[in-house]
Design a protein around this motif. Sequence first.
Motif, PDB file in Angstrom:
ATOM      1  N   GLY A  36       8.229  59.028 -42.755  1.00 23.24           N
ATOM      2  CA  GLY A  36       8.746  60.228 -42.308  1.00 23.24           C
ATOM      3  C   GLY A  36       8.273  60.985 -40.959  1.00 23.24           C
ATOM      4  O   GLY A  36       8.103  60.093 -40.099  1.00 23.24           O
ATOM      5  N   PHE A  37       8.501  62.085 -40.903  1.00 19.93           N
ATOM      6  CA  PHE A  37       8.235  62.947 -39.362  1.00 19.93           C
ATOM      7  C   PHE A  37       7.173  63.763 -39.507  1.00 19.93           C
ATOM      8  O   PHE A  37       6.892  64.447 -40.527  1.00 19.93           O
ATOM      9  N   ASP A  38       6.659  64.101 -38.451  1.00 20.71           N
ATOM     10  CA  ASP A  38       5.561  64.948 -38.002  1.00 20.71           C
ATOM     11  C   ASP A  38       6.234  66.471 -37.320  1.00 20.71           C
ATOM     12  O   ASP A  38       5.500  67.325 -37.568  1.00 20.71           O
ATOM     13  N   SER A  39       7.396  66.161 -37.169  1.00 14.09           N
ATOM     14  CA  SER A  39       8.178  67.429 -36.743  1.00 14.09           C
ATOM     15  C   SER A  39       9.731  67.300 -36.797  1.00 14.09           C
ATOM     16  O   SER A  39      10.374  66.508 -36.999  1.00 14.09           O
ATOM     17  N   ALA A  40      10.110  68.643 -36.937  1.00  9.16           N
ATOM     18  CA  ALA A  40      11.780  68.931 -36.827  1.00  9.16           C
ATOM     19  C   ALA A  40      12.245  70.079 -36.376  1.00  9.16           C
ATOM     20  O   ALA A  40      11.326  70.848 -36.034  1.00  9.16           O
ATOM     21  N   PHE A  41      13.450  70.032 -35.790  1.00 10.03           N
ATOM     22  CA  PHE A  41      14.153  70.988 -35.341  1.00 10.03           C
ATOM     23  C   PHE A  41      15.187  71.644 -36.424  1.00 10.03           C
ATOM     24  O   PHE A  41      15.693  70.813 -37.273  1.00 10.03           O
ATOM     25  N   PHE A  42      15.519  73.072 -36.294  1.00 13.28           N
ATOM     26  CA  PHE A  42      16.375  73.358 -37.298  1.00 13.28           C
ATOM     27  C   PHE A  42      17.199  74.293 -36.614  1.00 13.28           C
ATOM     28  O   PHE A  42      16.777  75.516 -36.297  1.00 13.28           O
ATOM     29  N   ALA A  43      18.570  73.918 -36.378  1.00 15.48           N
ATOM     30  CA  ALA A  43      19.539  74.815 -35.546  1.00 15.48           C
ATOM     31  C   ALA A  43      20.427  75.726 -36.357  1.00 15.48           C
ATOM     32  O   ALA A  43      20.983  75.117 -37.505  1.00 15.48           O
ATOM     33  N   SER A  44      20.610  76.859 -35.953  1.00 15.87           N
ATOM     34  CA  SER A  44      21.632  78.011 -36.623  1.00 15.87           C
ATOM     35  C   SER A  44      22.971  77.555 -36.432  1.00 15.87           C
ATOM     36  O   SER A  44      23.323  76.661 -35.355  1.00 15.87           O
ATOM     37  N   PRO A  45      23.929  77.720 -37.503  1.00 16.03           N
ATOM     38  CA  PRO A  45      25.323  77.417 -37.224  1.00 16.03           C
ATOM     39  C   PRO A  45      25.667  77.800 -35.807  1.00 16.03           C
ATOM     40  O   PRO A  45      26.674  77.115 -35.275  1.00 16.03           O
ATOM     41  N   ASP A  46      25.564  78.933 -35.347  1.00 18.29           N
ATOM     42  CA  ASP A  46      26.060  79.464 -34.310  1.00 18.29           C
ATOM     43  C   ASP A  46      25.280  78.568 -32.970  1.00 18.29           C
ATOM     44  O   ASP A  46      26.080  79.014 -31.724  1.00 18.29           O
ATOM     45  N   GLY A  47      24.359  78.041 -32.979  1.00 12.82           N
ATOM     46  CA  GLY A  47      23.584  77.344 -31.908  1.00 12.82           C
ATOM     47  C   GLY A  47      22.715  78.393 -31.187  1.00 12.82           C
ATOM     48  O   GLY A  47      22.058  78.185 -30.214  1.00 12.82           O
ATOM     49  N   ASN A  48      22.625  79.663 -31.497  1.00 13.73           N
ATOM     50  CA  ASN A  48      21.893  80.578 -30.814  1.00 13.73           C
ATOM     51  C   ASN A  48      20.553  80.417 -31.147  1.00 13.73           C
ATOM     52  O   ASN A  48      19.663  81.203 -30.184  1.00 13.73           O
ATOM     53  N   VAL A  49      19.876  80.178 -32.204  1.00 15.61           N
ATOM     54  CA  VAL A  49      18.336  79.868 -32.273  1.00 15.61           C
ATOM     55  C   VAL A  49      18.100  78.622 -32.718  1.00 15.61           C
ATOM     56  O   VAL A  49      19.279  77.922 -33.523  1.00 15.61           O
ATOM     57  N   GLU A  50      16.974  78.327 -32.823  1.00 15.30           N
ATOM     58  CA  GLU A  50      16.645  76.899 -33.277  1.00 15.30           C
ATOM     59  C   GLU A  50      15.045  77.077 -33.920  1.00 15.30           C
ATOM     60  O   GLU A  50      14.213  77.585 -33.148  1.00 15.30           O
ATOM     61  N   PHE A  51      14.834  76.710 -34.877  1.00 14.91           N
ATOM     62  CA  PHE A  51      13.254  76.702 -35.486  1.00 14.91           C
ATOM     63  C   PHE A  51      12.734  75.439 -35.241  1.00 14.91           C
ATOM     64  O   PHE A  51      13.605  74.370 -35.114  1.00 14.91           O
ATOM     65  N   TYR A  52      11.432  75.374 -35.052  1.00 15.01           N
ATOM     66  CA  TYR A  52      10.906  74.412 -35.015  1.00 15.01           C
ATOM     67  C   TYR A  52       9.421  74.184 -35.718  1.00 15.01           C
ATOM     68  O   TYR A  52       8.696  75.044 -36.079  1.00 15.01           O
ATOM     69  N   VAL A  53       9.176  73.026 -36.372  1.00 16.53           N
ATOM     70  CA  VAL A  53       7.861  72.831 -36.964  1.00 16.53           C
ATOM     71  C   VAL A  53       7.046  71.390 -36.573  1.00 16.53           C
ATOM     72  O   VAL A  53       7.921  70.281 -36.287  1.00 16.53           O
ATOM     73  N   HIS A  54       5.947  71.245 -36.280  1.00 17.37           N
ATOM     74  CA  HIS A  54       5.073  70.048 -35.889  1.00 17.37           C
ATOM     75  C   HIS A  54       3.840  70.241 -36.905  1.00 17.37           C
ATOM     76  O   HIS A  54       3.020  71.034 -36.494  1.00 17.37           O
ATOM     77  N   ALA A  55       3.680  69.556 -38.043  1.00 16.30           N
ATOM     78  CA  ALA A  55       2.619  69.489 -38.658  1.00 16.30           C
ATOM     79  C   ALA A  55       2.240  68.124 -39.317  1.00 16.30           C
ATOM     80  O   ALA A  55       2.502  67.635 -40.253  1.00 16.30           O
ATOM     81  N   PRO A  56       1.531  67.432 -38.391  1.00 10.97           N
ATOM     82  CA  PRO A  56       1.101  66.155 -38.702  1.00 10.97           C
ATOM     83  C   PRO A  56      -0.067  66.090 -39.484  1.00 10.97           C
ATOM     84  O   PRO A  56      -0.600  67.219 -39.795  1.00 10.97           O
ATOM     85  N   GLN A  57      -0.507  64.737 -39.979  1.00 12.58           N
ATOM     86  CA  GLN A  57      -1.557  64.833 -40.850  1.00 12.58           C
ATOM     87  C   GLN A  57      -2.889  65.573 -40.545  1.00 12.58           C
ATOM     88  O   GLN A  57      -3.231  66.407 -41.578  1.00 12.58           O
ATOM     89  N   TRP A  58      -3.177  65.380 -39.389  1.00 16.80           N
ATOM     90  CA  TRP A  58      -4.592  65.908 -38.619  1.00 16.80           C
ATOM     91  C   TRP A  58      -4.153  66.539 -37.688  1.00 16.80           C
ATOM     92  O   TRP A  58      -4.445  67.910 -37.413  1.00 16.80           O
TER      93      TRP A  58
END
Length: 146
Positions: A36-58
């Motif tokens: 899987g992945f340690d991080s991901a981006f989440f874009a709003s439908p209008d593209g005006n905001v984008e959430f982010y998370v980075h949560a690796p094992q350690w």
Amino acid sequence: TANAAAIATFSGAWFEIDAPADFTVRPSLPSTSGDGFDSAFFASPDGNVEFYVHAPQWGGEPTDIAIDPTTESLSDEKVVTDGPITRRWYTISADDGSYSRSYLTTTDTRGPTERTVGIRYRSIEDLRANTAAYTAFRGSLRQFAD
């Protein structure tokens, strides 16, 4: 504006997080210690905001949000340490004023673990309109160990 009631859970290699269901998920950094992945981006439908998370094992560097010194500047930073927990709040702004991105990195030396959550926004109005959804997103992070 995001509808905070409709959420979808995204599972990374070592975490789960809830994001607005109408946001588009873009996994980013592959995990170095699992599937899987340690991080991901989440874009709003209008593209005006984008959430982010980075949560690796350690721990590990969230290289996918590194500042680009040719187009961006660090515009704000605050670091608070309380025992084994250090929190770093920082904002990176586009030199042309087209967006800002704000992050919170939490490091716990007992693990050691480190996680980063953030939001990129085009304007203060976009940030304000999505504050409730972002707060719910940030608060929903569940990090796992092996």
